[in-house]
Design a protein around this motif. Structure first.
Motif, short mmCIF file in Angstrom:
data_model
loop_
_atom_site.label_atom_id
_atom_site.label_comp_id
_atom_site.label_asym_id
_atom_site.label_seq_id
_atom_site.Cartn_x
_atom_site.Cartn_y
_atom_site.Cartn_z
N ALA A 17 -68.22 46.03 71.69
CA ALA A 17 -67.46 47.09 72.35
C ALA A 17 -65.99 46.74 72.55
CB ALA A 17 -68.10 47.42 73.70
N THR A 18 -65.67 45.46 72.61
CA THR A 18 -64.31 45.05 72.92
C THR A 18 -63.51 44.55 71.70
OG1 THR A 18 -65.08 42.84 73.53
CG2 THR A 18 -64.88 44.48 75.30
N MET A 19 -64.06 44.77 70.51
CA MET A 19 -63.39 44.32 69.29
C MET A 19 -62.96 45.50 68.42
SD MET A 19 -63.32 41.02 69.03
CE MET A 19 -63.50 40.32 70.66
N TRP A 20 -61.86 45.28 67.70
CA TRP A 20 -61.52 46.15 66.58
C TRP A 20 -62.19 45.52 65.37
CZ3 TRP A 20 -55.74 45.71 68.03
CH2 TRP A 20 -55.39 46.73 68.92
N GLU A 21 -62.64 46.34 64.45
CA GLU A 21 -63.31 45.83 63.25
C GLU A 21 -63.00 46.75 62.09
OE1 GLU A 21 -66.49 46.32 60.34
OE2 GLU A 21 -66.45 47.57 62.13
N VAL A 22 -62.70 46.15 60.94
CA VAL A 22 -62.53 46.92 59.71
C VAL A 22 -63.30 46.23 58.60
CG1 VAL A 22 -60.25 47.87 60.32
CG2 VAL A 22 -60.39 45.73 59.02
N LYS A 23 -63.76 47.01 57.66
CA LYS A 23 -64.42 46.47 56.47
C LYS A 23 -63.35 46.24 55.41
CE LYS A 23 -68.17 47.13 53.18
NZ LYS A 23 -67.41 46.57 52.07
N ASP A 25 -61.81 46.12 51.81
CA ASP A 25 -62.01 46.92 50.61
C ASP A 25 -62.74 46.12 49.53
OD1 ASP A 25 -60.61 48.90 51.94
OD2 ASP A 25 -58.80 48.70 50.72
N GLU A 26 -63.56 46.81 48.76
CA GLU A 26 -64.29 46.19 47.65
C GLU A 26 -63.32 45.48 46.71
OE1 GLU A 26 -67.57 45.81 46.78
OE2 GLU A 26 -67.97 46.63 48.78
N GLY A 27 -63.70 44.30 46.27
CA GLY A 27 -62.92 43.56 45.29
C GLY A 27 -61.81 42.71 45.87
N VAL A 28 -61.57 42.79 47.18
CA VAL A 28 -60.53 41.97 47.81
C VAL A 28 -61.17 40.64 48.20
CG1 VAL A 28 -58.88 41.77 49.70
CG2 VAL A 28 -59.29 44.01 48.65
N ALA A 29 -60.61 39.56 47.68
CA ALA A 29 -61.14 38.22 47.91
C ALA A 29 -60.74 37.68 49.28
CB ALA A 29 -60.65 37.27 46.82
N LEU A 30 -61.54 36.79 49.81
CA LEU A 30 -61.27 36.16 51.10
C LEU A 30 -59.86 35.56 51.12
CD1 LEU A 30 -62.13 35.13 53.92
CD2 LEU A 30 -63.16 33.15 52.76
N ALA A 31 -59.47 34.85 50.08
CA ALA A 31 -58.15 34.22 50.05
C ALA A 31 -57.04 35.27 50.17
CB ALA A 31 -57.98 33.41 48.76
N ASP A 32 -57.23 36.44 49.57
CA ASP A 32 -56.22 37.50 49.65
C ASP A 32 -56.16 38.09 51.06
OD1 ASP A 32 -55.52 37.18 46.98
OD2 ASP A 32 -56.97 38.66 46.30
N ILE A 34 -56.83 36.42 53.82
CA ILE A 34 -56.15 35.39 54.61
C ILE A 34 -54.65 35.42 54.37
CG2 ILE A 34 -55.89 32.88 54.89
CD1 ILE A 34 -58.96 32.71 54.26
N ASP A 35 -54.25 35.50 53.10
CA ASP A 35 -52.82 35.53 52.77
C ASP A 35 -52.14 36.76 53.36
OD1 ASP A 35 -53.01 33.13 51.40
OD2 ASP A 35 -53.06 34.06 49.42
N ALA A 36 -52.80 37.89 53.30
CA ALA A 36 -52.21 39.13 53.83
C ALA A 36 -52.04 39.04 55.35
CB ALA A 36 -53.09 40.33 53.47
N ILE A 37 -53.04 38.52 56.03
CA ILE A 37 -52.97 38.38 57.49
C ILE A 37 -51.85 37.41 57.87
CG2 ILE A 37 -54.21 37.46 59.50
CD1 ILE A 37 -56.78 38.69 58.20
N ASN A 38 -51.76 36.29 57.16
CA ASN A 38 -50.68 35.33 57.44
C ASN A 38 -49.31 35.94 57.20
OD1 ASN A 38 -51.80 32.90 58.47
ND2 ASN A 38 -52.65 32.45 56.45
N ALA A 39 -49.17 36.76 56.16
CA ALA A 39 -47.89 37.39 55.86
C ALA A 39 -47.47 38.34 56.99
CB ALA A 39 -47.96 38.15 54.53
N GLY A 145 -54.86 43.26 55.95
CA GLY A 145 -55.88 42.29 55.55
C GLY A 145 -57.01 42.94 54.78
N LYS A 146 -57.45 44.12 55.21
CA LYS A 146 -58.58 44.76 54.53
C LYS A 146 -58.24 45.17 53.10
CE LYS A 146 -58.11 49.62 55.89
NZ LYS A 146 -58.81 50.72 56.54
N LYS A 147 -56.95 45.30 52.81
CA LYS A 147 -56.52 45.67 51.45
C LYS A 147 -56.02 44.47 50.65
CE LYS A 147 -54.98 50.13 53.19
NZ LYS A 147 -53.82 50.97 53.48
#
Length: 150
Positions: A17-23, A25-32, A34-39, A145-147
């Protein structure tokens, strides 16, 4: 009301209840992701203060695990103001972003900061502005991050 609705729908799971959550997108790798969030963090003066590739640690201990990657972010000036306002808020620092592999793919979770901003005691205006900047950055981390978007 969003927190209440999520709490009710999750049959009392306060964490859900206290979290935001997104799925992710298909085909987006974990490393991507992480890189997007860091950017986003770099572009918004929110420092990455630590990462824990938890699933890799589990694998090193002989325990199979789907991806679990924990990232921690902080704006030191805002953190100081928040702790001065309420020392107990230190328990929420630093802001965390968790990337978790579920049955249907990767998901990103972070705390719904609207609770602290809208449901807590009234913040001084300068703290509210600073907290909103962090809140908006965390939201942007989810969206980019999701994209895997830089």
């Amino acid at each position: 009301m969003q927190v209440w609705d999520k709490w009710t729908a999750s049959e009392g799971d306060i964490a859900d209840a206290t979290m935001w959550e997104v799925k992710v997108d298909e085909g987006v790798a974990l490393a991507d992701v992480i890189d997007a969030i860091n950017a986003v963090g770099v572009n918004n003066n929110i420092k990455n203060v630590g990462e824990l590739p938890l699933s890799e640690e589990l694998k090193a201990r002989g325990i199979e695990s789907k991806a679990i990657h924990v990232m921690s972010f902080c704006n030191p000036e805002t953190a100081r103001k928040m702790i001065d306002f309420s020392p107990a808020m230190g328990g929420f620092l630093p802001c965390r972003v968790n990337i978790i592999e579920e049955e249907d793919g990767l998901h990103i979770y972070t705390m719904n900061m609207d609770m602290a901003i809208k449901m807590g005691k009234k913040m001084p205006e300068d703290l509210k502005v600073a907290t909103m900047q962090v809140r908006d950055t965390m939201w942007e981390m989810l969206q980019k991050g999701k994209k895997g978007e830089f």
